[in-house]
Write a protein that holds these residues in place. Structure first.
Motif, PDB file in Angstrom:
ATOM      1  N   PHE A 197       0.590  -1.079   0.154  1.00 30.26           N
ATOM      2  CA  PHE A 197      -0.002  -0.461  -0.229  1.00 30.26           C
ATOM      3  C   PHE A 197       1.015   1.475  -0.223  1.00 30.26           C
ATOM      4  O   PHE A 197       1.063   2.470  -0.882  1.00 30.26           O
ATOM      5  N   VAL A 198       2.021   1.049   1.213  1.00 29.58           N
ATOM      6  CA  VAL A 198       2.410   2.398   1.152  1.00 29.58           C
ATOM      7  C   VAL A 198       4.092   2.571  -0.831  1.00 29.58           C
ATOM      8  O   VAL A 198       3.554   3.429  -1.076  1.00 29.58           O
ATOM      9  N   SER A 199       3.732   1.777  -0.978  1.00 33.68           N
ATOM     10  CA  SER A 199       4.826   1.487  -2.242  1.00 33.68           C
ATOM     11  C   SER A 199       4.280   2.658  -3.243  1.00 33.68           C
ATOM     12  O   SER A 199       4.630   2.646  -3.829  1.00 33.68           O
ATOM     13  N   ILE A 200       2.732   1.567  -3.559  1.00 32.17           N
ATOM     14  CA  ILE A 200       1.661   1.681  -4.293  1.00 32.17           C
ATOM     15  C   ILE A 200       1.283   4.038  -3.885  1.00 32.17           C
ATOM     16  O   ILE A 200       1.331   5.178  -5.115  1.00 32.17           O
ATOM     17  N   ALA A 201       1.192   4.289  -2.581  1.00 30.12           N
ATOM     18  CA  ALA A 201       0.332   5.182  -2.346  1.00 30.12           C
ATOM     19  C   ALA A 201       1.707   6.245  -2.863  1.00 30.12           C
ATOM     20  O   ALA A 201       1.453   7.488  -2.989  1.00 30.12           O
ATOM     21  N   THR A 202       3.153   6.012  -2.651  1.00 31.13           N
ATOM     22  CA  THR A 202       3.828   7.205  -2.631  1.00 31.13           C
ATOM     23  C   THR A 202       5.051   6.983  -4.131  1.00 31.13           C
ATOM     24  O   THR A 202       6.217   8.277  -3.659  1.00 31.13           O
ATOM     25  N   GLU A 203       4.862   5.518  -4.305  1.00 29.82           N
ATOM     26  CA  GLU A 203       5.555   6.199  -5.571  1.00 29.82           C
ATOM     27  C   GLU A 203       5.096   5.060  -6.869  1.00 29.82           C
ATOM     28  O   GLU A 203       5.938   5.209  -7.571  1.00 29.82           O
ATOM     29  N   GLY A 204       4.106   4.861  -6.651  1.00 29.41           N
ATOM     30  CA  GLY A 204       3.431   4.540  -7.819  1.00 29.41           C
ATOM     31  C   GLY A 204       4.018   2.956  -8.057  1.00 29.41           C
ATOM     32  O   GLY A 204       3.428   2.480  -9.051  1.00 29.41           O
ATOM     33  N   VAL A 205       4.896   2.303  -7.571  1.00 31.90           N
ATOM     34  CA  VAL A 205       4.947   0.929  -8.154  1.00 31.90           C
ATOM     35  C   VAL A 205       4.726  -0.100  -7.051  1.00 31.90           C
ATOM     36  O   VAL A 205       4.718  -0.080  -5.669  1.00 31.90           O
ATOM     37  N   VAL A 206       4.566  -1.121  -7.191  1.00 30.25           N
ATOM     38  CA  VAL A 206       4.759  -2.248  -6.550  1.00 30.25           C
ATOM     39  C   VAL A 206       5.746  -3.956  -7.324  1.00 30.25           C
ATOM     40  O   VAL A 206       5.887  -3.778  -8.482  1.00 30.25           O
ATOM     41  N   GLU A 207       5.869  -4.828  -5.990  1.00 30.62           N
ATOM     42  CA  GLU A 207       7.449  -5.706  -6.740  1.00 30.62           C
ATOM     43  C   GLU A 207       5.994  -6.563  -7.161  1.00 30.62           C
ATOM     44  O   GLU A 207       4.893  -7.433  -6.235  1.00 30.62           O
ATOM     45  N   ALA A 208       5.908  -7.604  -8.481  1.00 35.14           N
ATOM     46  CA  ALA A 208       5.221  -8.385  -9.267  1.00 35.14           C
ATOM     47  C   ALA A 208       6.072 -10.138  -8.138  1.00 35.14           C
ATOM     48  O   ALA A 208       7.153 -10.451  -7.375  1.00 35.14           O
ATOM     49  N   ALA A 209       5.119 -11.036  -8.594  1.00 30.24           N
ATOM     50  CA  ALA A 209       5.133 -12.251  -7.405  1.00 30.24           C
ATOM     51  C   ALA A 209       6.692 -12.941  -8.634  1.00 30.24           C
ATOM     52  O   ALA A 209       7.157 -13.466  -7.874  1.00 30.24           O
ATOM     53  N   ASN A 210       7.065 -12.076  -9.646  1.00 33.54           N
ATOM     54  CA  ASN A 210       8.351 -12.602  -9.623  1.00 33.54           C
ATOM     55  C   ASN A 210       9.932 -11.798  -9.240  1.00 33.54           C
ATOM     56  O   ASN A 210      10.903 -11.799  -9.720  1.00 33.54           O
ATOM     57  N   GLY A 211       9.608 -10.683  -8.495  1.00 28.52           N
ATOM     58  CA  GLY A 211       9.999 -10.013  -8.668  1.00 28.52           C
ATOM     59  C   GLY A 211      10.794  -8.928  -8.291  1.00 28.52           C
ATOM     60  O   GLY A 211      11.045  -7.811  -8.597  1.00 28.52           O
ATOM     61  N   GLU A 212      10.239  -9.021 -10.321  1.00 27.77           N
ATOM     62  CA  GLU A 212      10.293  -7.389 -10.571  1.00 27.77           C
ATOM     63  C   GLU A 212       9.469  -6.547 -10.184  1.00 27.77           C
ATOM     64  O   GLU A 212       7.735  -6.496 -10.049  1.00 27.77           O
ATOM     65  N   GLU A 213      10.439  -4.842 -10.512  1.00 31.53           N
ATOM     66  CA  GLU A 213       9.123  -4.040  -9.917  1.00 31.53           C
ATOM     67  C   GLU A 213       8.044  -3.543 -11.209  1.00 31.53           C
ATOM     68  O   GLU A 213       9.201  -3.390 -12.015  1.00 31.53           O
ATOM     69  N   ILE A 214       7.187  -3.429 -11.064  1.00 28.46           N
ATOM     70  CA  ILE A 214       6.258  -2.627 -12.107  1.00 28.46           C
ATOM     71  C   ILE A 214       5.606  -1.224 -11.634  1.00 28.46           C
ATOM     72  O   ILE A 214       5.281  -1.746 -10.470  1.00 28.46           O
ATOM     73  N   SER A 215       4.950  -1.069 -12.282  1.00 30.67           N
ATOM     74  CA  SER A 215       4.449   0.776 -11.986  1.00 30.67           C
ATOM     75  C   SER A 215       3.012   0.243 -12.138  1.00 30.67           C
ATOM     76  O   SER A 215       2.450  -0.296 -13.155  1.00 30.67           O
ATOM     77  N   ILE A 216       2.115   0.873 -10.763  1.00 33.76           N
ATOM     78  CA  ILE A 216       0.734   0.921 -10.323  1.00 33.76           C
ATOM     79  C   ILE A 216       0.750   2.159  -9.698  1.00 33.76           C
ATOM     80  O   ILE A 216       0.462   2.519  -9.209  1.00 33.76           O
TER      81      ILE A 216
END
Length: 253
Positions: free
Chosen positions: A195-214
């Protein structure tokens, strides 16, 4: 300070059949997507859910589905763009009437289940629904569940749209969601981190470990998860620590 909305699907019980934990979840959210009676809900549940939302000053939205209670709106139906538009307008009208009884208004539309999938796959269906909701109320906001729908919304004149993200489900690297067949407890701290990652940076870690833009301005929390309240409590703890402002959809757009 980051600002974000927390939305949750609500009012999905029907008669003696209970779904979710609306009363416990409502104090923690800012927008409620209330079932319109087709995939779930009934007149009494709609009234009770609107009352609950009004009591907690939570923004009211309609969560329209296909006319398929037995399948919980998750089975495909062969319907034209005009028919799907009418399904949405019908359910929007019902919820609007209950909202008016309580001095409230309907602020947004977020389609459910197989209807959402249909709109994601067919720009014609998506545009028909969006134009139909604007004909009812041109102040309505469309809550877009994926980028396909969000891009269509950008091209509809006069439509305000908000892109939503998920933190209690895993993403694939292509930003599609991994939806489990059975609901299980979610790790509250992991969900709060997302939640914090999306709210503050617009990114989140995908299931494969890759950082993706949300690039989401609203986060959906599934109220029917067994430990949804614990998850929301963890999120609220992080909100205070990271100075994240929880706001309703009209304040975002």
């Amino acid at each position: 300070m980051a600002a974000i909305d927390i939305n949750c699907d609500m009012g999905e019980s029907f008669g003696n059949w209970q779904m979710g934990n609306d009363e416990a979840v409502m104090p923690y959210i800012t927008s409620a997507n209330i079932a319109g009676g087709y995939h779930a809900g009934d007149p009494h549940i709609m009234r009770e859910t609107v009352e609950l939302a009004a009591e907690h000053d939570v923004g009211i939205g309609v969560h329209p589905g296909l006319p398929d209670k037995m399948g919980f709106g998750r089975r495909k139906i062969d319907a034209s763009p005009e028919e799907v538009r009418d399904y949405v307008v019908y359910q929007l009208g019902a919820l609007t009437a209950f909202a008016r009884r309580h001095g409230a208004t309907v602020q947004h539309v977020k389609p459910h289940g197989a209807m959402y999938s249909m709109l994601s796959e067919s720009p014609e269906h998506a545009r028909a629904v969006m134009e139909g909701m604007l004909e009812v109320d041109d102040d309505l906001i469309y809550l877009a569940t994926d980028m396909n729908i969000y891009e269509v919304a950008q091209d509809v004149d006069g439509l305000r749209a908000v892109f939503e993200g998920y933190v209690d489900l895993d993403y694939r690297a292509d930003r599609s969601l991994i939806v489990e067949q059975t609901l299980e407890d979610r790790d509250p701290e992991l969900v709060a981190d997302r939640f914090v990652s999306i709210a503050t940076e617009g990114v989140v870690e995908a299931a494969n470990g890759e950082e993706i833009s949300i690039p989401a301005d609203s986060i959906c929390i599934h109220g029917d998860n067994p430990n949804a309240v614990a998850v929301l409590e963890a999120i609220h703890d992080r909100v205070e620590k990271h100075e994240i402002d929880l706001v309703s959809l009209p304040e975002i757009v």
